[in-house]
Design an enzyme around this catalytic site. Structure first.
Site, PDB file in Angstrom:
ATOM      1  N   GLU A 173       0.846  -1.211   0.000  1.00  0.00           N
ATOM      2  CA  GLU A 173       0.000   0.000   0.000  1.00  0.00           C
ATOM      3  C   GLU A 173       0.879   1.258   0.000  1.00  0.00           C
ATOM      4  O   GLU A 173       0.731   2.146   0.834  1.00  0.00           O
ATOM      5  CB  GLU A 173      -0.989   0.002   1.177  1.00  0.00           C
ATOM      6  CG  GLU A 173      -2.001  -1.127   1.068  1.00  0.00           C
ATOM      7  CD  GLU A 173      -3.224  -1.005   1.980  1.00  0.00           C
ATOM      8  OE1 GLU A 173      -3.280  -0.100   2.827  1.00  0.00           O
ATOM      9  OE2 GLU A 173      -4.142  -1.844   1.818  1.00  0.00           O
ATOM     10  N   GLU A 304      -4.976  -8.928   0.123  1.00  0.00           N
ATOM     11  CA  GLU A 304      -5.761  -8.540   1.302  1.00  0.00           C
ATOM     12  C   GLU A 304      -7.203  -8.439   0.860  1.00  0.00           C
ATOM     13  O   GLU A 304      -7.529  -7.641  -0.030  1.00  0.00           O
ATOM     14  CB  GLU A 304      -5.291  -7.198   1.885  1.00  0.00           C
ATOM     15  CG  GLU A 304      -3.903  -7.281   2.504  1.00  0.00           C
ATOM     16  CD  GLU A 304      -3.499  -6.007   3.249  1.00  0.00           C
ATOM     17  OE1 GLU A 304      -4.384  -5.278   3.746  1.00  0.00           O
ATOM     18  OE2 GLU A 304      -2.287  -5.760   3.325  1.00  0.00           O
TER      19      GLU A 304
HETATM   20  O1  AHR Z   1      -5.200  -5.669   7.204  1.00  0.00           O
HETATM   21  C1  AHR Z   1      -5.116  -4.462   7.876  1.00  0.00           C
HETATM   22  C2  AHR Z   1      -4.455  -3.363   7.058  1.00  0.00           C
HETATM   23  O2  AHR Z   1      -5.256  -3.064   5.959  1.00  0.00           O
HETATM   24  C3  AHR Z   1      -3.123  -3.683   6.438  1.00  0.00           C
HETATM   25  O3  AHR Z   1      -2.066  -3.504   7.321  1.00  0.00           O
HETATM   26  C4  AHR Z   1      -3.040  -2.706   5.316  1.00  0.00           C
HETATM   27  O4  AHR Z   1      -2.242  -3.169   4.243  1.00  0.00           O
HETATM   28  C5  AHR Z   1      -4.486  -2.478   4.933  1.00  0.00           C
HETATM   29  O5  AHR Z   1      -4.792  -1.146   4.838  1.00  0.00           O
END
Ligand code: AHR
Length: 504
Positions: A173, A304
């Site tokens: 990110e 994610e």
């Molecule tokens: O999963 C929680 C957070 O969500 C992670 O650290 C990040 O990559 C995303 O914004």
């Protein structure tokens, strides 16, 4: 009546096992308490890893585990997590709850955890606040089999042989917590950093993952691919093998996520509607990727994904601990069906996160452990891992919902492996069972080998440490068959799996 036609002769892309992967961050009680309790713990463990959790992860055949973050990855300095534990640096985990990180779980422990689970490794490097040298040395430490400063350090720390790093993420990110970069800035940094992710073992190359977008906006994807794609020849493990996508479901938006276990009928449909948005997310970025890479050499890693609700009352807001209901089971079922259908481009996905964080598959409290409804769906869907997607077409299913949250009442995906066809179906209706006719396009008669369902009498039901089996996978017998047809009655709010094979 809805009808699903399955063409067993029309085999499509392979569903890579890694599509059923998981994500584990130094966040809340995901790693500490959740998976790692230390060798001296009273909780049964092997080399510090909870035996109950490792066994539960093996049961769902976890194929890959991403670590150490998330946002944590771009603040993680790997040398803090090696060597004698008593000498490891202690620091504050500024992202997640402001708690002390004692670095007792580091590279050696992560590799040991993956060894016990029997899964592939996916290490996420630090581009946001780390140096090229630091990233390069980490790769050398983990994978170099020879004489070098980092290989010697690894040996001194007790590991003679190099490990296998299957995937390496170059930042996380980086448009946000990983450095607030513009796409052009990140893309150029990516080119530089990935150069030093050396392939020391040519027989077991590391697949490199570039940070992709976290919204439907395709600008980041376009700039990244414009800057880096030319240097990724077919299957060469060149500049980029995969691009990540992140997609979370926040039912009412970031500021109105809502409780995990209390939701209205509208909240049910709103959540499922947003889960279905995964399809648009993939399609949008795929349209851009196809312009650069029509042969689909670069895969997407949705590393994610999951539901993100308000934390459970009384828990640390920075720990992101939430419960999981039948609604989560449906979101898992819907999302995994989407991934299967896009297996020509989606080559990996990691549920966020494995234990005690967001849409976890496992929750722990002291020595107790429960499997969430999402664990049970992962168990149903495990047969898709490594199978070939089959052509399937669903017609006659209506659209249902409340207000703007209109969703198809059924979703499906179908795959085949070793002559057995796995069909996974979701009934999104809160109220009505659905009749479905399944028709096999070839002439052979079929027989159902195994069938299961995940649902519950109340969609808010969830598994607690006192009642761990309220929502679970159970045998399903709501089908009848003749010849090449099957008639299935899917109970409302359910995830159903059928395993079917040909019969003489
Ligand atoms: O999963 C929680 C957070 O969500 C992670 O650290 C990040 O990559 C995303 O914004």
């Amino acid at each position: 009546m809805a009808r699903l036609v399955i063409d067993t002769a029309n085999k499509k892309s392979r569903i890579e096992p890694e599509v059923y992967g998981h994500f584990s961050e130094h966040l809340g009680r995901c790693i500490y308490d959740g998976m790692y309790v230390g060798e001296k713990s009273d909780i049964p463990n092997v080399n510090g890893m909870r035996t109950d959790v490792v066994e539960a992860l093996k049961e769902i055949r976890v194929p890959v585990l991403r670590w150490p973050g998330g946002c944590f990855a771009d603040e993680y300095h790997w040398k803090d997590g090696i060597g004698e534990k008593s000498g490891r640096k202690k620091l504050v985990n500024t992202h997640w709850g402001g708690v002390i990180e004692d670095n007792s779980f580091g590279t050696h422990e992560y590799m040991e955890l993956c060894r016990q689970i029997g899964c592939k490794t996916y290490v996420n490097g630090n581009l946001g606040s780390g140096t090229v040298q630091e990233m390069s040395e980490w790769v050398e430490y983990m994978t170099f089999n020879g004489v070098s400063p980092m290989a010697e350090l690894r040996k001194k720390n007790g590991h003679e042989e190099p490990w296998r790093v299957d995937y390496f993420g170059v930042g996380n990110e980086n448009w946000g917590c990983g450095g607030n970069m513009t796409p052009a800035h990140y893309a150029n940094e990516y080119r530089r950093y990935q150069t030093y992710v050396r392939q020391y073992d040519k027989d077991r190359p590391i697949a490199k993952v570039a940070c992709g977008p976290g919204t439907e906006d395709t600008y980041w994807t376009r700039v990244l691919l414009e800057t880096c794609y030319d240097h990724a020849p077919a299957n060469s493990h060149g500049m980029m093998d995969l691009m990540s996508l992140h997609y979370y479901v926040f039912p009412g938006g970031w500021d109105d996520k809502g409780a995990a276990t209390q939701f209205t009928e509208e909240g049910w449909y709103q959540t499922l509607f947003k889960a279905l948005g995964m399809e648009q997310m993939i399609r949008g970025h795929e349209a851009v990727a196809d312009q650069f890479d029509p042969e689909k050499k670069i895969g997407f890693a949705v590393d994610e994904w999951g539901n993100w609700f308000d934390v459970e009352k009384g828990t640390n807001p920075g720990f992101l601990y939430q419960q999981s209901t039948v609604r989560d089971a449906l979101v898992a079922g819907i999302t995994l069906n989407i991934f299967n259908k896009h297996s020509d481009r989606v080559k990996m996905a990691c549920l966020a996160q494995t234990v005690n964080v967001l849409q976890a598959v496992i929750l722990t409290e002291g020595e107790k452990m429960v499997k969430t409804p999402t664990w049970h769906v992962m168990h149903q869907y495990r047969y898709h891992q490594g199978a070939k997607l089959l052509e399937s077409s669903l017609t006659g299913a209506e659209t249902i919902g409340i207000g703007e949250w209109q969703v198809p009442v059924l979703t499906e995906s179908v795959s085949e492996k070793d002559g057995v066809v796995t069909i996974t179906l979701n009934n999104l209706s809160l109220t009505d069972a659905q009749d479905l006719e399944i028709l096999f396009a070839d002439d052979s008669a079929v027989t159902v080998k195994e069938a299961s369902i995940v649902t519950s009498s109340d969609v808010h039901d969830h598994n607690t440490f006192d009642t761990p089996d309220t929502v679970k996978e159970e045998a399903f017998n709501g089908y009848s068959g003749e010849g090449r047809k099957l008639a299935v009655k899917l109970p409302r709010a359910s995830v159903v799996m059928l395993r079917v094979e040909g019969k003489e």
